[in-house]
Design an enzyme around this catalytic site. Structure first.
Site, short mmCIF file in Angstrom:
data_model
loop_
_atom_site.label_atom_id
_atom_site.label_comp_id
_atom_site.label_asym_id
_atom_site.label_seq_id
_atom_site.Cartn_x
_atom_site.Cartn_y
_atom_site.Cartn_z
N GLY A 13 -5.63 62.62 16.12
CA GLY A 13 -5.00 61.43 15.56
C GLY A 13 -5.26 61.23 14.09
N ALA A 14 -5.09 62.30 13.31
CA ALA A 14 -5.45 62.23 11.89
C ALA A 14 -4.24 62.06 10.98
CB ALA A 14 -6.24 63.47 11.48
N ASN A 64 0.66 65.45 23.01
CA ASN A 64 0.39 64.22 23.75
C ASN A 64 -0.88 64.50 24.54
OD1 ASN A 64 0.19 62.11 25.51
ND2 ASN A 64 2.24 62.30 26.37
N ASN A 91 -10.76 60.86 17.74
CA ASN A 91 -10.36 59.66 17.03
C ASN A 91 -9.21 58.91 17.70
OD1 ASN A 91 -9.97 57.86 14.55
ND2 ASN A 91 -8.03 58.97 14.57
N SER A 145 -15.50 51.17 19.11
CA SER A 145 -15.03 49.98 18.42
C SER A 145 -16.06 48.87 18.60
CB SER A 145 -13.68 49.52 18.98
OG SER A 145 -13.32 48.23 18.49
N TYR A 159 -8.46 47.08 26.26
CA TYR A 159 -8.91 47.93 25.16
C TYR A 159 -10.42 47.88 25.03
CZ TYR A 159 -9.68 49.33 20.28
OH TYR A 159 -10.14 49.92 19.13
N THR A 162 -12.21 49.95 27.61
CA THR A 162 -12.21 51.39 27.37
C THR A 162 -13.14 51.79 26.24
OG1 THR A 162 -10.27 51.27 25.90
CG2 THR A 162 -9.85 51.66 28.24
N LYS A 163 -13.24 50.96 25.22
CA LYS A 163 -14.12 51.29 24.10
C LYS A 163 -15.60 51.14 24.50
CE LYS A 163 -11.20 52.65 21.06
NZ LYS A 163 -11.22 54.06 20.60
N ILE A 192 -11.26 46.88 10.27
CA ILE A 192 -10.89 47.90 9.29
C ILE A 192 -9.41 47.71 8.97
CG2 ILE A 192 -10.85 50.35 8.72
CD1 ILE A 192 -13.66 49.29 9.35
#
Length: 254
Positions: A13-14, A64, A91, A145, A159, A162-163, A192
């Site tokens: 995911g960069a 994917n 990421n 996160s 979310y 999961t983090k 961020i």
């Protein structure tokens, strides 16, 4: 960091945000990098040009990562290009949408799990044989996160769950893979700004209110997180493993 010269990196995911700046910082630290992307090649193309201008190697490939076969194929392409993997940066992730408990459907719940955790499992499984072969030990850096620490804001229940799981996943990896000389650590960013995540899911008013509670008095940047990722990546031969570094300006202290 001179000890990163020539190290081989796979990062997911960069194409923008934290992933883009992490790949940039690793390239500038001397690494050769294979960049996974899901949407858009503009960022990866810039990173390849940067690497080539420095006399290094970089390439990119689509996948994917919720699909195991596509994840395996992307890792295989990376290994063919790099000649191995010393550093893995997981990421990829996202909130998908803000939904309160009474709004969560089974399909949405599973999608959030797949994007934030299943992708990480697929990539790490596929990369494991090559990480084991790294001559000086290897380093895994997982993106968690602040939401995984604190529970997040209302509407981020799925979310945040999961983090939080990413933090436990990281500790478990450190215990399981240490015998192979593989370190596993996590980074937990706070607010961020300038990323797709917050551009889509955080209002200006919400961001301003959050900043009021940050001891350093500002939001973070992708570069703040990227420097931390590079530090943990450089620990391929170090003694830090199973740790989480919080990058949040002091709002969460532990």
């Amino acid at each position: 960091m001179k000890k990163l010269l020539g190290k081989k990196v796979f990062i997911t995911g960069a194409e923008q945000g934290i992933g883009f700046y992490a790949a940039k910082d690793l390239i500038e630290s001397g690494c050769d990098v294979f960049i996974h992307y899901f949407s858009g090649t503009e960022g990866p193309e810039q990173l390849v040009a940067l690497a080539e201008s420095l006399g290094q190697k970089a390439a990119f490939g689509y996948a994917n990562l919720t699909n195991k076969e596509e994840a395996n194929k992307c890792i295989a392409e990376a290994v063919a290009f790099l000649g191995g993997i010393d550093i893995l940066v997981n990421n990829v992730g996202g909130i998908i949408a803000r939904k309160w408990l009474h709004e969560i459907e089974a399909e949405y719940w599973q999608t959030v799990i797949d994007v934030n955790i299943t992708t990480m499992m697929h990539v790490t499984q596929a990369a494991l044989p090559y990480l084991k072969e790294a001559s000086e030990g290897a380093s895994i850096v997982n993106l968690a996160s602040l939401a995984g620490r604190s529970g997040g804001h209302a509407g981020s229940l799925s979310y945040s769950m999961t983090k939080g799981a990413v933090l436990t996943w990281t500790r478990s990896l450190a215990a399981e893979l240490g015998e192979f000389g593989i370190r596993a650590n996590a980074v937990a960013p706070g607010l961020i700004l300038g990323t797709r995540f917050h551009n889509q899911h955080t209002t200006k008013a919400s961001a301003e209110e959050t900043v009021k509670g940050i001891p350093l008095g500002r939001a973070g940047s992708s570069e703040d997180v990227a420097r931390t990722i590079t530090f943990l990546a450089s620990e391929f031969d170090g003694f830090i493993s199973g740790a989480t570094i919080d990058v949040n300006g002091g709002v969460y202290r532990m």
